[in-house]
Design a protein around this motif. Sequence first.
Motif, PDB file in Angstrom:
ATOM      1  N   SER A 168       0.829  -1.216   0.000  1.00 30.72           N
ATOM      2  CA  SER A 168       0.000   0.000   0.000  1.00 30.72           C
ATOM      3  C   SER A 168       0.857   1.258   0.000  1.00 30.72           C
ATOM      4  O   SER A 168       0.530   2.249  -0.659  1.00 30.72           O
ATOM      5  CB  SER A 168      -0.914   0.012   1.232  1.00 30.72           C
ATOM      6  OG  SER A 168      -1.856  -1.035   1.155  1.00 30.72           O
ATOM      7  N   ARG A 171      -8.560   1.386  -5.530  1.00 36.54           N
ATOM      8  CA  ARG A 171      -7.730   0.722  -4.540  1.00 36.54           C
ATOM      9  C   ARG A 171      -6.391   0.328  -5.168  1.00 36.54           C
ATOM     10  O   ARG A 171      -6.340  -0.110  -6.322  1.00 36.54           O
ATOM     11  CB  ARG A 171      -8.408  -0.557  -4.033  1.00 36.54           C
ATOM     12  CG  ARG A 171      -9.773  -0.341  -3.408  1.00 36.54           C
ATOM     13  CD  ARG A 171      -9.632   0.203  -1.988  1.00 36.54           C
ATOM     14  NE  ARG A 171     -10.904   0.190  -1.289  1.00 36.54           N
ATOM     15  CZ  ARG A 171     -11.784   1.173  -1.297  1.00 36.54           C
ATOM     16  NH1 ARG A 171     -11.542   2.269  -2.021  1.00 36.54           N
ATOM     17  NH2 ARG A 171     -12.909   1.076  -0.622  1.00 36.54           N
ATOM     18  N   GLU A 210      -4.469  -2.275  -0.598  1.00 36.81           N
ATOM     19  CA  GLU A 210      -5.821  -1.980  -0.101  1.00 36.81           C
ATOM     20  C   GLU A 210      -6.826  -3.005  -0.607  1.00 36.81           C
ATOM     21  O   GLU A 210      -7.753  -3.395   0.129  1.00 36.81           O
ATOM     22  CB  GLU A 210      -6.219  -0.577  -0.534  1.00 36.81           C
ATOM     23  CG  GLU A 210      -5.384   0.523   0.120  1.00 36.81           C
ATOM     24  CD  GLU A 210      -5.522   1.864  -0.575  1.00 36.81           C
ATOM     25  OE1 GLU A 210      -5.149   2.888   0.028  1.00 36.81           O
ATOM     26  OE2 GLU A 210      -5.999   1.899  -1.731  1.00 36.81           O
TER      27      GLU A 210
END
Length: 601
Positions: free
Chosen positions: A199, A218, A222
């Motif tokens: 991330s 995303r 994520e």
Amino acid sequence: MKTKATRLAFWGAAILALVGAAVMLVPQGKVRGFDVDTFGHLPVLEGGRVKPVDTVARNALLMIRSQQEFRHEGKTVVADEWLLDVLFRPEVADQQKAFVINDPDVLGMMGVQQSADRYFSFKVLQPHLDEIQRQGEAAQMKEAKERSRFEGAIANLYERVYLYVRLKNTVQLEQTPGLAFELASLGTPSSAQRRAVISQAAYFRPFVTAGTTNEAWRNAGEALDDAARGRQNPQLGAWARMSVAYRAGDAASFNQAAHDALAAAGAVQADLVAQTGHELVFNRAQPFYVGMVLYVLALLAVFVSWIWKPGWTRPAGYGFLVAGALVHTAGLVSRVILQGRPPVTNLYSSAVFVGWGAVILGVILERMYRKGFGTAVAAAAGFASLIVAHHLTGDGDTMEMMRAVLDSNFWLGTHVVTITIGYSGTFLAGALAIGWTIRRHLSRGGGDEATSKAIMGMTYGVICFALFFSFIGTVLGGIWADQSWGRFWGWDPKENGALLIVLWNAIILHARWGGYVRERGIMAMAIFGNIITSLSWFGVNMLGVGLHSYGFMDKAFWALAGFIASQLLIMAFTLLPPQFWRAGAFSGGASKHEPEPAPGK
């Protein structure tokens, strides 16, 4: 018969050029059986806007290597294939010479002997990464304009290495089994740590959920977190299968997974596939590169017309120019549609638009005068502006998100477009004057009087045009400033530069009307207009001066200084007698096209 031949040459050249441009639209074939075109079509979020993977790959490789493809082990590696290697086979990508390094001190720091080969692999850089990071972070502590040459080069290399490392860890962590492994081990203690690293490192977000804001996207870390909570995005599985298939060399499975990922994204937001497909075609077509090629062909045809069969070659040159203008226009329109913005939003787009404006004016002038001169000057101006734009692409996405102060479609479509048209006109007038100077010194006797008068008429008309748009654009800019900053005029360097363009064009016209200058004087003054416009356009935007400064570039100073020096040199030639190097040139008095002013004038 002559008219028929002229039309045939014009249409033949124009159609041939447009067919050649259309060939660029053909999708690239599969690479080792892998459907990289579908992979490049996949929508992602990067830099605040949705774009195809193809755009990310091209921009990243352009920033790292200054090219959109390269040769490796006897084959051409295109941007999408390179990105696939970086994402899914980093050990292969590390061996490819993707990094360009020109600075001798940076090479010396790495213990590499300077040679003709400027390209290096990440494997070569790896032993020096700690030093590159240390020196790069120290250089970044300084303002860009205060850095030495070495500090600028090492900071740039550090940024490119950092980008490369982020790309390698965008979808899956380097030196791990891959995204499929992450999906299979979601419940393990170490999985959460790896997801957090992904991330933080991820360069772009490839997974879209319901919603139209940036928060609907995303990154891989994520998306894995969502999957751990029981909300797995169907695109995640498709990307995992792409990773496994690409590493295994299974082209059929990779192609199916890429199609599934595209379909899954389209099922969430149907317009995404069409949007990224449009940009993919735009990238493939490369309209501004094709435009440069067509402008060169137009120039060459005009040059040939001066020594051989002008009845054929001159209209052929005009055909190439018109085709180039059409391709240039198509590229501008595509950018407007893709961005949802007026045509001028940043320095890159202003260079493209200035060239387009000069070309369109040149097309009109050539249609009016039919001397070939309008074609030559317009093609030269279009080519030069697109070359400038090309050198501005190294910073990444040219369709970047707007700065807050510029986030106004109304003012971008009025003030910015109008003032940029004024730039186009002023530069075209200067280009016409340069062409007049070259012709005056190279043609025997300075050329025929009719052509000289025609060029004078073109230059005068374009200066009037430029004055009108520069004045209107400057007034509109003041109104925008009043709305944004609460004052109409603040003597900011950009405002002063815009005012100088207006005043200089007005001075040229008044000097002519008052009889203070004639043909030669007007041409010299028009060339000086190039200097004023370049300082207002680039001197402020690129050299870090005033409220309108949008990014210092150290290379811009020397390029701008070189341009100004060239214009001053050409002005000196403009003021010299025609063919002054020939015996008796100074004793022959004024040019036959330009009688000496009467006493008192």
